[in-house]
Design an enzyme around this catalytic site. Structure first.
Site, mmCIF file in Angstrom:
data_model
loop_
_atom_site.group_PDB
_atom_site.id
_atom_site.type_symbol
_atom_site.label_atom_id
_atom_site.label_comp_id
_atom_site.label_asym_id
_atom_site.label_seq_id
_atom_site.Cartn_x
_atom_site.Cartn_y
_atom_site.Cartn_z
ATOM 1 N N ASP A 1 61.588 1.478 7.234
ATOM 2 C CA ASP A 1 62.151 2.741 6.170
ATOM 3 C C ASP A 1 61.454 1.404 5.313
ATOM 4 O OD1 ASP A 1 64.213 3.450 6.778
ATOM 5 O OD2 ASP A 1 65.700 3.063 6.748
ATOM 6 N N ASP B 1 76.890 0.436 12.804
ATOM 7 C CA ASP B 1 77.483 0.820 14.198
ATOM 8 C C ASP B 1 79.070 0.178 15.112
ATOM 9 O OD1 ASP B 1 77.941 -1.696 12.834
ATOM 10 O OD2 ASP B 1 77.004 -3.181 14.293
HETATM 11 O O1 LIG Z 1 68.463 0.244 5.615
HETATM 12 C C1 LIG Z 1 67.382 0.084 6.105
HETATM 13 C C2 LIG Z 1 68.328 -1.012 6.467
HETATM 14 C C3 LIG Z 1 68.367 -2.176 8.380
HETATM 15 N N1 LIG Z 1 67.649 -1.510 8.538
HETATM 16 C C4 LIG Z 1 67.209 -2.369 9.755
HETATM 17 O O2 LIG Z 1 69.108 -1.900 10.923
HETATM 18 C C5 LIG Z 1 68.564 -3.043 11.583
HETATM 19 C C6 LIG Z 1 69.828 -4.619 11.362
HETATM 20 O O3 LIG Z 1 69.424 -5.220 10.319
HETATM 21 P P1 LIG Z 1 69.539 -6.700 10.043
HETATM 22 O O4 LIG Z 1 69.910 -6.752 9.070
HETATM 23 O O5 LIG Z 1 69.043 -7.507 11.159
HETATM 24 O O6 LIG Z 1 71.138 -7.412 9.877
HETATM 25 P P2 LIG Z 1 71.906 -7.881 10.881
HETATM 26 O O7 LIG Z 1 73.279 -8.438 9.899
HETATM 27 O O8 LIG Z 1 70.881 -8.871 11.621
HETATM 28 O O9 LIG Z 1 72.388 -6.643 12.035
HETATM 29 C C7 LIG Z 1 73.712 -6.606 12.589
HETATM 30 O O10 LIG Z 1 74.418 -5.320 12.265
HETATM 31 C C8 LIG Z 1 73.494 -4.461 11.135
HETATM 32 C C9 LIG Z 1 75.320 -3.733 10.510
HETATM 33 O O11 LIG Z 1 75.282 -4.374 9.351
HETATM 34 C C10 LIG Z 1 73.846 -3.286 12.424
HETATM 35 O O12 LIG Z 1 72.698 -2.518 12.133
HETATM 36 C C11 LIG Z 1 72.703 -4.484 13.622
HETATM 37 O O13 LIG Z 1 72.401 -3.824 15.034
HETATM 38 C C12 LIG Z 1 73.349 -5.691 14.148
HETATM 39 O O14 LIG Z 1 72.049 -6.158 14.795
HETATM 40 C C13 LIG Z 1 67.121 -3.780 11.652
HETATM 41 O O15 LIG Z 1 66.194 -3.647 12.088
HETATM 42 C C14 LIG Z 1 66.771 -2.666 10.195
HETATM 43 O O16 LIG Z 1 65.083 -3.081 10.141
HETATM 44 C C15 LIG Z 1 67.006 -0.094 8.319
HETATM 45 O O17 LIG Z 1 65.978 0.365 9.364
HETATM 46 N N2 LIG Z 1 66.637 0.530 7.436
#
Ligand SMILES: O=c1ccn([C@@H]2O[C@H](COP(=O)(O)OP(=O)(O)O[C@H]3O[C@H](CO)[C@@H](O)[C@H](O)[C@H]3O)[C@@H](O)[C@H]2O)c(=O)[nH]1
Ligand SMILES: [Mn+2]
Length: 743
Positions: free
Chosen positions: A136, A455
């Site tokens: 993204d 999710d």
């Molecule tokens: O516009 C976006 C924003 C995020 N992501 C991806 O989403 C994932 C999760 O993002 P992260 O910042 O790591 O969030 P976390 O809080 O660690 O993630 C938890 O919480 C998220 C929801 O808030 C879920 O989507 C994740 O799967 C879950 O692991 C990463 O691979 C990002 O690259 C995208 O692909 N596009």
């Protein structure tokens, strides 16, 4: 010997946990007694009593839900050997694997490619796997890193399989020098190991150097598409980085780079939008019946994980059982004793596995294998096929090729095109930002839109159709990711979760409707309510935290007095609750320190990040702010880099730190008032007593990182602007207390 075909592929075990249940009921009884006491003595007391009663009512309600969540703790055992005896390798179902990344700065490409390499090296026939990476950030760096990683993979994957390496993310493997290289290893192994280590070092140097330079390489050839574009304004870019053209089962899986079209003013729906594009593009290229998705930092830690997943998905009596298999999230290099309370080991062990005993675990966004059919909107009842669902284009959009592939997937037909490039044109079309216009993507099919926690919402939309899900916890754990380190990163994550979850509760997706009008079980509704109401819990937490300070400053009381027998109710509650939580930590094999850190964060997070979750939702509902997905910063390694400082709380200028700092200052003021005898004379002998002081001291202990932060420097200190604001609020609170006639 038993026929392998008759043995189950997985078995379920229930935990009785009688002692815990007894404690839970005693705590509930005490909570109810406290409520009854409040009601009976209401007339003699006033405002503080009302506040205390409402807070305790919410704590009691929350406790009932907690008991519900932990009632049937289940565990599963999987038998991959039996699977392999039953199903020939070439009959194993194909799986499409998705990796999402969004920002090359917060999510360094070296981490993403390690995740990709660990997926490519899975123990599963390579011709049954395809790996799709969604970027993204539309960054040539990410693409470049993938290209380089795919070259390295040609050496890495055979090496892992030959020597049965357990950790297949090279940076983890090579950081563990001593253990990997110990024991009786052949010279051949040692030689190959050295070569691989050198190759990996070269790869990581290339990637890290490329990140360091502003224009890392000339944007020509394969990179030409990245010239003259901005992260938020570009057409769809799809590149087949590697194609397993001959379909070799011992080769490398396909590797495809995708950056979907983005245009300013066009909603892109963050990760959910990215997942839907991945679903469509993979549908056109490989259309596997199963889809594994991981975040860019979620490395495979158990190369057999796919066999374990298949034991769950193929092992059910029929397809109407489990919609998806969720692996628990675990973390690599987690800081010792979990100083930020974000490793969630105990939450998983009890609440997580308890909820799994109701209708199955929540979908956690990463480390999950979905059935494609279910993502395409199928219900357990129409599993037998769609018989040509009418108006497929209304559901899936206008690409004829995609409709055909979706129809195939829904009917359980899997046929691969011979070449990925054949579907290129259609793949670009379904990556357009306008493709979903007037379709059901994000509403009824795919990953759901409308919440920052796409999710949980997507999982809910599956459970409400009556599907179950299943938890799978192989040993060693299937995936390991990185937990945020430091105060600001943890707060960003918690704030996003609290906001996203509350967004769902206040929308038409509120789970109670799904219980009444659809197939969500009532107890599952309670479990969903438990997470969705995180943000709301900040209000009683804050009010209750203010009560002891108020009582001390005004010399009143909010807890029963010494001469009443009810005096012992809050004491018993306090002691028993903490014994109960401590026993959970000790039983999980964690330290007292880890328990304390989590208790402490259990007070800090609601009054900071969750409170801002409420604010975020109010702003959104009043149309004052847009939903943004703030990506959590990811670090490659945490525990060793910073030595002893790693667990120290860090701060930044974010307003989330204002409320806890204020509560701390308020309590210090209250304690000083009591110490220096500055309390006003008490009315009718209703003075504040030792319980109020104990509560106040306890809160100061919980807020210890903030107390240290008042005197810390740099990122370890609370910024002076935050301290000023908090001091202002404290003064306001004090003035209000002293001017309010104690009731
Ligand atoms: O516009 C976006 C924003 C995020 N992501 C991806 O989403 C994932 C999760 O993002 P992260 O910042 O790591 O969030 P976390 O809080 O660690 O993630 C938890 O919480 C998220 C929801 O808030 C879920 O989507 C994740 O799967 C879950 O692991 C990463 O691979 C990002 O690259 C995208 O692909 N596009
Ligand atoms: Mn993450």
């Amino acid at each position: 010997m038993a026929n392998p075909n008759s043995l189950p592929l997985h078995e379920r075990f229930e935990h009785k946990n009688t002692l815990h249940k007894v404690m839970e009921f005693i705590i509930l009884f005490l909570l109810l007694s406290l409520l009854v006491y409040r009601l009976l003595s209401f007339n003699n007391n006033g405002f503080t009593w009302l506040i205390a009663f409402l807070c305790e009512l919410s704590f009691t309600f929350n406790w009932i839900i907690t008991i519900n969540n932990k009632w049937n703790i289940v565990e599963y055992k999987t038998y991959p050997d039996r699977l392999l005896q039953r199903v020939a390798e070439h009959e194993l179902p194909p799986v499409d694997m998705f990796v999402t990344t969004a920002d090359p700065e917060l999510e360094p490409p070296i981490i993403t490619i390690n995740t990709v390499l660990s997926l490519l090296a899975l123990d599963y026939p390579a011709d049954k796997l395809a790996c799709y990476v969604s970027d993204d950030g539309c960054s040539p760096l990410t693409f470049y890193s993938l290209v380089e990683a795919s070259k390295f993979a040609k050496l890495w994957v055979p090496f892992c399989k030959k020597y049965d390496v357990q950790v297949r993310a090279p940076f983890r493997y090579f950081s563990n020098n001593n253990t990997m290289f110990s024991g009786n290893k052949s010279n051949e192994f040692k030689r190959e190991w050295k070569t691989l280590k050198d190759e990996y070092e070269q790869l990581s140097r290339k990637v890290v150097d490329a990140v360091g330079t502003s224009i890392p390489f000339d944007l020509s050839g394969d990179f030409a598409v990245f010239s003259d574009i901005e992260g938020n304004n570009h057409p769809t870019i799809i590149k087949v980085v590697w194609e397993n053209k001959v379909g070799a089962s011992n080769g490398l899986p396909h590797l495809v780079y995708i950056s979907r079209e983005k245009r300013p003013k066009h909603p892109h729906h963050s990760k959910a939008g990215a997942m839907n594009v991945l679903t469509r593009v993979s549908g056109l290229m490989t259309n596997a019946p199963f889809m594994l998705n991981v975040d860019c930092d979620m490395l495979v830690n158990n190369p057999n994980m796919m066999f374990h997943a298949m034991c769950m998905l193929l092992g059910s009596k029929n397809e109407t059982e489990n919609a998806f298999v969720q692996f628990p999230q675990t973390f690599y290099d987690g800081l010792k004793d979990d100083p930020f309370g974000n490793q969630m080991t105990v939450v998983w062990k009890y609440a997580g596995r308890g909820i799994s005993g109701i209708q199955g675990p929540f979908y956690l966004g990463t480390g999950c294998v979905h059935r494609r059919k279910v993502i395409y909107g199928l219900s357990p009842n129409d599993v037998k096929g769609t018989n040509g669902k009418p108006e497929l284009h209304k559901t899936f959009g206008n690409s004829q090729e995609f409709i055909k592939s979706a129809d195939d997937a829904l009917r359980g037909k899997t046929k691969y095109p011979d070449m990925l490039s054949k579907s290129m044109e259609a793949a670009h079309q379904v990556g357009d930002c306008g493709y979903e216009y007037d379709t059901n993507w994000g509403k009824k099919v795919g990953w759901m839109y409308g919440s920052r926690t796409e999710d949980i919402l997507t999982g809910l939309s599956i459970h409400k159709r009556g599907w179950r899900s299943i938890i799978c916890s192989p040993d060693p754990p299937a995936f390991q990711g990185c937990a945020p380190t430091g105060g600001p990163a943890s707060m960003t994550q918690q704030k996003r979760w609290a906001t996203g979850l509350l967004e769902i509760l206040l929308s038409k997706n509120c789970p109670i409707f799904h219980t009444i009008f659809a197939n969500l079980k009532f107890r599952m509704f309670l479990a969903y309510f438990w997470v969705f109401s995180w943000a709301l819990r900040s209000v009683p937490e804050l009010c209750y935290a203010a009560l002891p300070a108020y009582s001390i400053i005004t010399n009143t009381h909010f807890l029963p007095k010494g001469q009443e027998p009810t005096y012992y109710i809050p004491i018993a509650l306090f002691v028993l609750y903490h014994v109960y939580t401590l026993s959970e930590y000790l039983q999980t094999g964690l330290s007292i320190r880890a328990w304390w850190n989590n208790q402490r964060m259990g007070r800090i997070i609601p009054m900071s990040a969750w409170l801002f979750g409420v604010v975020g939702v109010i702003l959104k509902l009043s149309g004052r702010s847009e939903t943004v997905f703030e990506v959590t910063r990811k670090d490659q390694s945490t525990s060793t880099d910073e030595g002893t400082e790693a667990g120290t709380f860090t701060f930044d200028k974010s307003p989330v730190f204002v409320p806890p700092t204020t509560i701390l200052l308020v309590h210090l003021t209250a304690l000083a008032t009591a110490l220096f005898g500055l309390q006003p004379p008490a009315h009718d002998g209703l003075r504040s007593g030792p319980l109020e002081v104990v509560c106040s001291v306890w809160l100061v202990l919980c807020l210890w990182p903030f107390l240290k932060g008042l005197f810390g420097a740099g990122k370890y200190g609370i910024p002076s602007s935050t301290i000023f604001k908090s001091a202002g609020f404290t003064l306001l609170f004090y003035t209000l207390c002293t001017n309010m006639c104690p009731l």
